[in-house]
Design a protein around this motif. Structure first.
Motif, PDB file in Angstrom:
ATOM      1  N   GLU A  35       0.830  -1.208   0.000  1.00 46.28           N
ATOM      2  CA  GLU A  35       0.000   0.000   0.000  1.00 46.28           C
ATOM      3  C   GLU A  35       0.864   1.257   0.000  1.00 46.28           C
ATOM      4  O   GLU A  35       0.579   2.229  -0.712  1.00 46.28           O
ATOM      5  CB  GLU A  35      -0.933  -0.002   1.210  1.00 46.28           C
ATOM      6  CG  GLU A  35      -1.854   1.206   1.264  1.00 46.28           C
ATOM      7  CD  GLU A  35      -2.852   1.135   2.408  1.00 46.28           C
ATOM      8  OE1 GLU A  35      -3.826   1.895   2.385  1.00 46.28           O
ATOM      9  OE2 GLU A  35      -2.642   0.315   3.330  1.00 46.28           O
ATOM     10  N   ARG A  36       1.953   1.229   0.767  1.00 44.99           N
ATOM     11  CA  ARG A  36       2.866   2.376   0.824  1.00 44.99           C
ATOM     12  C   ARG A  36       3.501   2.611  -0.543  1.00 44.99           C
ATOM     13  O   ARG A  36       3.551   3.739  -1.041  1.00 44.99           O
ATOM     14  CB  ARG A  36       3.938   2.132   1.875  1.00 44.99           C
ATOM     15  CG  ARG A  36       4.823   3.356   2.171  1.00 44.99           C
ATOM     16  CD  ARG A  36       6.066   2.980   2.970  1.00 44.99           C
ATOM     17  NE  ARG A  36       5.779   1.987   4.004  1.00 44.99           N
ATOM     18  CZ  ARG A  36       6.703   1.202   4.533  1.00 44.99           C
ATOM     19  NH1 ARG A  36       7.974   1.277   4.123  1.00 44.99           N
ATOM     20  NH2 ARG A  36       6.385   0.334   5.478  1.00 44.99           N
ATOM     21  N   LYS A  39       0.906   3.889  -3.100  1.00 43.58           N
ATOM     22  CA  LYS A  39       0.626   5.312  -2.901  1.00 43.58           C
ATOM     23  C   LYS A  39       1.758   6.162  -3.457  1.00 43.58           C
ATOM     24  O   LYS A  39       1.522   7.208  -4.090  1.00 43.58           O
ATOM     25  CB  LYS A  39       0.423   5.613  -1.414  1.00 43.58           C
ATOM     26  CG  LYS A  39       0.017   7.057  -1.136  1.00 43.58           C
ATOM     27  CD  LYS A  39      -0.229   7.303   0.344  1.00 43.58           C
ATOM     28  CE  LYS A  39      -0.768   8.709   0.589  1.00 43.58           C
ATOM     29  NZ  LYS A  39       0.089   9.774   0.034  1.00 43.58           N
ATOM     30  N   GLN A  40       2.997   5.726  -3.249  1.00 44.09           N
ATOM     31  CA  GLN A  40       4.133   6.470  -3.787  1.00 44.09           C
ATOM     32  C   GLN A  40       4.130   6.448  -5.316  1.00 44.09           C
ATOM     33  O   GLN A  40       4.492   7.434  -5.960  1.00 44.09           O
ATOM     34  CB  GLN A  40       5.438   5.901  -3.233  1.00 44.09           C
ATOM     35  CG  GLN A  40       5.631   6.202  -1.748  1.00 44.09           C
ATOM     36  CD  GLN A  40       6.795   5.452  -1.125  1.00 44.09           C
ATOM     37  OE1 GLN A  40       7.422   4.598  -1.751  1.00 44.09           O
ATOM     38  NE2 GLN A  40       7.086   5.748   0.139  1.00 44.09           N
ATOM     39  N   CYS A  42       1.423   6.332  -7.136  1.00 47.11           N
ATOM     40  CA  CYS A  42       0.367   7.286  -7.499  1.00 47.11           C
ATOM     41  C   CYS A  42       0.860   8.720  -7.342  1.00 47.11           C
ATOM     42  O   CYS A  42       0.630   9.569  -8.213  1.00 47.11           O
ATOM     43  CB  CYS A  42      -0.879   7.049  -6.656  1.00 47.11           C
ATOM     44  SG  CYS A  42      -1.718   5.484  -6.946  1.00 47.11           S
ATOM     45  N   ASP A  43       1.534   9.000  -6.221  1.00 46.01           N
ATOM     46  CA  ASP A  43       2.048  10.349  -5.970  1.00 46.01           C
ATOM     47  C   ASP A  43       3.075  10.762  -7.016  1.00 46.01           C
ATOM     48  O   ASP A  43       3.213  11.948  -7.337  1.00 46.01           O
ATOM     49  CB  ASP A  43       2.670  10.435  -4.571  1.00 46.01           C
ATOM     50  CG  ASP A  43       1.640  10.331  -3.456  1.00 46.01           C
ATOM     51  OD1 ASP A  43       0.430  10.496  -3.747  1.00 46.01           O
ATOM     52  OD2 ASP A  43       2.020  10.055  -2.298  1.00 46.01           O
ATOM     53  N   THR A  50      -1.854   1.163 -11.086  1.00 45.53           N
ATOM     54  CA  THR A  50      -2.531  -0.070 -10.669  1.00 45.53           C
ATOM     55  C   THR A  50      -2.467  -1.158 -11.747  1.00 45.53           C
ATOM     56  O   THR A  50      -3.048  -2.234 -11.572  1.00 45.53           O
ATOM     57  CB  THR A  50      -4.007   0.197 -10.324  1.00 45.53           C
ATOM     58  OG1 THR A  50      -4.676   0.720 -11.478  1.00 45.53           O
ATOM     59  CG2 THR A  50      -4.128   1.180  -9.164  1.00 45.53           C
TER      60      THR A  50
END
Length: 217
Positions: A35-36, A39-40, A42-43, A50
């Motif tokens: 998840e971390r 998110k990175q 995506c950022d 995905t």
């Protein structure tokens, strides 16, 4: 093609310099680290963070791969949707073992999941189906995935026909459209390192816990 045509890829390479992955960076549960990292990704505005390469095997042992979008994940597993008549769905019906690869090249990372699939319930599929844009819902009706077609025009004509048909009201869920949940058995995290000394950590399920090993690059 062997380089005699002036295009030689032998010496194409890059150095991995974005940093390493150390033991104190790990989480007890691999999905927390995933998840971390997601998110990175995506950022960092990676294209399709995905997107995952889904590998299945047919009845003759022939592997197949294709890119599919991850739509949900939690401790129960990772979820994706597809036409149930597609080649991957048919192969998974015969052999539920699956491999998922997230290729986050720009971050010099990749994550590999191994596991087995189970079909989602109709209620789970219906809930997601009606959350999609209407044109995507119609598209699910148009394509008998992996079947042979004569021209692209066949798809476009069918799409326009169904768009007119479903112009008013809700698009029903096709009986041939569904989803799978991947029950995870192992997860490998790969982080590029200098001098090809990459960092690799393998999580393997052990009862209700996870066993973690560092692997040689």
């Amino acid at each position: 093609m062997n380089g005699n045509n002036g295009f030689d890829i032998t010496n194409l390479r890059c150095e991995y310099t974005r940093g390493g992955l150390r033991g104190n960076d790990l989480s007890v549960n691999p999905l927390d680290l995933f998840e971390r990292w997601l998110k990175q990704a995506c950022d960092a505005r990676l294209a399709d963070p995905t997107a995952m390469c889904v590998a299945t095997v047919d009845e003759n042992g022939q592997p197949y791969q294709r890119i599919v979008l991850l739509k949900h994940f939690d401790d129960k597993g990772l979820v994706f949707y597809t036409n149930l008549g597609s080649r991957k769905a048919q192969q998974l019906a015969q052999n539920p073992h699956i491999s998922l690869l997230f290729p986050w090249h720009m971050l010099e990372r990749q994550v590999i999941f191994l596991g087995r699939v189970e079909r989602l319930t109709t209620l789970e599929v219906l809930k997601y189906f009606h959350s999609r844009p209407k044109d995507s819902q119609i598209g699910a009706w148009v394509s008998q995935q992996s079947s042979r077609i004569s021209t692209r025009g066949v798809l476009e004509s069918k799409f326009l026909e169904l768009k007119h048909k479903f112009q008013q009201g809700e698009v029903p869920l096709p009986s041939f459209w569904g989803g799978f949940r991947v029950k995870v058995d192992s997860v490998e995290f790969w982080q590029g390192g200098a001098y090809r000394l990459h960092d690799r950590f393998l999580y393997q399920r052990s009862g209700n816990d996870w066993k973690i090993d560092r692997l040689a690059p």
